[in-house]
Design an enzyme around this catalytic site. Structure first.
Site: not given
Length: 395
Positions: A203, A205, A229, A255, A305
């Site tokens: 991830e 972010h 991600e 997401e 998500h």
């Protein structure tokens, strides 16, 4: 805008007569819900959790109910979706997107109950007998390779075949040489700990500059990731395809988009390999089905998500049961207190890294008001850009 004659005969679900909201406090975040009632005595529930703006989503839900829901036939989901979105001039965004999503979930719950069938029977039936999930939130604790390795092994022992984690600490924009090395070492330690057969998702972010993201896709290549991600902010979506061209692993994201209109540049630029709509943010059942079809048109798979409560896990499982290009579903359920499951009676459990198909009508979930009263919202906040956020100490 389309209009529906609300005096015409309706289904045995009746018409929407009342809408209420409830919020449950937990150590992870405050979980918020909408409960829709009909004059035939049916109720439907949906998740309207926002990690930091729960009061706002609840207030908007109640206000929009008065403007658009009361008196409506719950089966008119397309017209209601349009009324909420276009009629309220939402134009996207997180709070409005969450409200539309939760209301849509509640309507499908009511329809399923009225017809006596599980919600997934209303969204394409089933392409599979169970839903594969991956664990997130398992790495709470010190940001050290050894700690991550121990926790990864413990999580895999619980039956999960895929794990997601953020190894980057409070990194934003760029990483120092020491922090980059530490992050890569964490990923390496997790891979060594779980072996080659467990899928690992890293991830980002949505917080790195292009040069740092490009360096990371090269540094992480040896660990055979299932995806990287959100390596870049979505304000720079036009550069995602450029990064994908340099990456050996799939790139995932989406997401933060709340409907097909916000997703338009993602599809137009072929920004990702794996699309990640959230059933409680991207428009509920009605809209996510359309997003999945658009993803399929672009040779993309869908991995929803889900950083919300077990209700969203249940909703998501119903939604993807009949989704041909579904990959895997996120879950934080293993992180939560036992009373969360008492509050959300009937949610589908995670077992051996999977969620089964629901058998009860609608979503099969009822909210236990007395548990909500015992655990009021805390309004806590953890800052992802502060050192030590991965310990999730709320302030």
């Amino acid at each position: 805008m389309l209009t529906v004659d609300r005096s015409r005969p309706v289904t045995n679900a009746g018409r929407v007569s009342r809408v209420e909201t409830l919020t449950l406090g937990t150590a992870w975040r405050d979980f918020s819900y909408v409960r829709v009632h009909t004059d035939e005595g049916l109720t439907g529930v949906g998740e309207i959790t926002h990690p930091y703006r729960g009061r706002e989503t609840c207030a908007l839900t109640e206000a929009m109910a008065g403007r658009h829901l009361l008196g409506a036939d719950p089966f008119d989901v397309e017209e209601i979706w349009l009324r909420l979105y276009q009629g309220d001039f939402l134009r996207g965004g997180d709070v409005g997107g969450i409200v539309v999503s939760g209301v849509d979930q509640a309507l499908y719950d009511i329809m399923g109950k009225a017809l006596g069938v599980p919600a997934y029977r209303l969204t394409g039936g089933a392409c599979r007998d169970r839903i594969r999930v991956y664990a997130n939130g398992w790495y709470t604790g010190e940001r050290e390779p050894g700690t991550f390795a121990i926790k990864a092994r413990e999580t895999v022992k619980r039956g999960y075949t895929a794990l997601k984690f953020d190894p980057f600490g409070a990194g934003l924009g760029e990483l120092s040489r020491a922090e980059l090395r530490r992050s890569v070492d964490i990923v390496g330690a997790v891979r060594d700990a779980v072996g080659p057969d467990i899928e690992l998702f890293v991830e980002g972010h949505a917080r790195f500059a292009m040069a740092t993201a490009d360096r990371l896709v090269r540094e992480l290549a040896p660990f055979d990731l299932g995806w990287f991600e959100e390596p870049l902010p979505w304000t720079h979506i036009e550069r995602y395809a450029e990064l994908r061209a340099n990456a050996t692993m799939p790139i995932a994201g989406g997401e933060h988009f709340h409907n097909r209109y916000e997703y338009k540049p993602l599809f137009a630029t072929n920004a990702v390999d794996i699309v990640q709509p959230d059933l409680s943010m991207a428009g509920g059942f009605t809209e996510v089905r359309k997003l999945a079809a658009l993803a399929d048109m672009h040779a993309m798979v869908v991995a929803p998500h889900n950083s919300n409560s077990p209700l969203c896990t249940t909703v998501s499982a119903h939604a993807v049961a009949g989704m041909p290009n579904f990959k895997i579903l996120e879950t934080f359920d293993g992180l939560l207190e036992d009373y969360v499951f008492d509050a959300l009676q009937g949610v589908l459990p995670v077992s051996d890294g999977h969620v089964g198909l629901g058998e009860r009508p609608g979503l099969g979930v009822e909210l236990a008001d007395e548990v909500f009263e015992e655990h009021p919202p805390s309004g806590g906040f953890w800052n992802m850009f502060a050192p030590g956020w991965e310990r999730r100490d709320r302030t």
